[in-house]
Motif scaffolding. Sequence first.
Motif, PDB file in Angstrom:
ATOM      1  N   CYS A   6       0.853  -1.201   0.000  1.00  0.00           N
ATOM      2  CA  CYS A   6       0.000   0.000   0.000  1.00  0.00           C
ATOM      3  C   CYS A   6       0.885   1.245   0.000  1.00  0.00           C
ATOM      4  O   CYS A   6       2.093   1.158   0.225  1.00  0.00           O
ATOM      5  CB  CYS A   6      -0.918   0.009   1.233  1.00  0.00           C
ATOM      6  N   LEU A   9       0.426   2.727   5.445  1.00  0.00           N
ATOM      7  CA  LEU A   9      -0.055   1.794   6.477  1.00  0.00           C
ATOM      8  C   LEU A   9      -0.461   2.608   7.700  1.00  0.00           C
ATOM      9  O   LEU A   9       0.339   3.370   8.248  1.00  0.00           O
ATOM     10  CB  LEU A   9       1.031   0.785   6.876  1.00  0.00           C
ATOM     11  N   THR A  31      -4.499   2.300   1.043  1.00  0.00           N
ATOM     12  CA  THR A  31      -4.272   2.253   2.486  1.00  0.00           C
ATOM     13  C   THR A  31      -4.555   0.879   3.055  1.00  0.00           C
ATOM     14  O   THR A  31      -5.524   0.220   2.654  1.00  0.00           O
ATOM     15  CB  THR A  31      -5.212   3.274   3.178  1.00  0.00           C
ATOM     16  N   THR A 110       5.042  -0.676   2.466  1.00  0.00           N
ATOM     17  CA  THR A 110       4.327   0.599   2.405  1.00  0.00           C
ATOM     18  C   THR A 110       5.303   1.740   2.168  1.00  0.00           C
ATOM     19  O   THR A 110       6.480   1.649   2.523  1.00  0.00           O
ATOM     20  CB  THR A 110       3.542   0.821   3.717  1.00  0.00           C
TER      21      THR A 110
END
Length: 324
Positions: A6, A9, A31, A110
């Motif tokens: 993502c 995070l 997210t 992330t």
Amino acid sequence: MSRTTCDLLVVGAGPTGLYASFYAGFRGLSTAVVDTLPEAGGQVTAMYPEKLIYDVAGFPAVRGRELVTGLVAQAARYEPTYLLGEQAATLTDTDDGFEVGLADGGTVVTRAVLVTGGLGTFTPRPLPTGAGWAGRGLVHFIPSMDVHADQDVVVVGGGDSAFDWALALHPVARSVTLVHRRAKFRAHAGTVDAVKALGVELVTDAQVADFISDTDGHLVGLDVLVDGATRTLPAQAVVAALGFTADLGPITEWGLDIDHRQITVDSTMRTARDRVYAAGDICTYPGKVNLIATGFGEAATAVNNIAVALDPDAHLFPGHSSAE
Ligand SMILES: Cc1cc2nc3c(=O)[nH]c(=O)nc-3n(C[C@H](O)[C@H](O)[C@H](O)COP(=O)(O)OP(=O)(O)OC[C@H]3O[C@@H](n4cnc5c(N)ncnc54)[C@H](O)[C@@H]3O)c2cc1C
């Protein structure tokens, strides 16, 4: 082992983290939201889902559970990935962000991290005689009342949560009995009176001695010791409302500045580590106030600054959502 990728995070699915996940979607960031608890909502879900909250902007009064439902629905528009029942354990730099290790061995790759971990990881205080009954009738909080329809439920504890659960369960369950080891309660006197007025039996000066099962291993009752005598209460569910302990846990090893169990941030909500931000109860700065309202504002500030940290050409001001 799970591997999630993502842009951002969010560590903690309390009110701040849920609002941040909406906001991150609004800013075009993908997210993931991780929380140790099996349900979203942080302190609100774990400690006071049935209480009315009077100081959230736009709601003259909102029940905790309804606020969390609204936050989850608001974020759903941008489809965050929920990693519930998972603890964020390690934070390791990569070329373009971080790899966050989860306690169960999974990983999240992330570009930035927003820590909205509140008081830290919640662990329910255990009911010693309940060992082995978790998931088989023993619960520590109640995500959905419907599960307890037509059940005899015993609530163990003498604080606000125990009495709140008794109040909420009374219209749903077949019977509700509250068991407490003393005759005095920590709960608000008005709530105690309300529970008494409903006719909920309060068994005081009582110790839970044993969980009783039928031949199939299903919970059917609870033995409690009162004045040296054993009394058996019917129970298909036992709610152990003995409070929670909270511990920042692994976050203390992430190289952040921690002051009295809170992470120090600047006015952009940035921590001591590049691309790691914090918001809500877990962060501190001069004048900090721990409220849901401030957490929401901090989430918006953090995410807008993260958007710029990830893309220097992005504007800090997101534009107005009403212009969409
Ligand atoms: C009884 C009570 C009544 C309250 N009443 C009000 C009120 O009327 N108005 C008001 O504004 N505030 C009230 N508050 C305070 C309010 O609940 C908090 O300010 C708010 O919940 C903070 O939200 P948060 O998202 O920052 O943190 P939290 O709600 O604490 O959520 C943090 C989450 O992060 C998770 N977490 C932590 N570390 C990790 C990790 N390493 N990995 C994964 N997950 C992690 C935790 O499990 C938790 O679910 C009350 C609090 C209590 C206890």
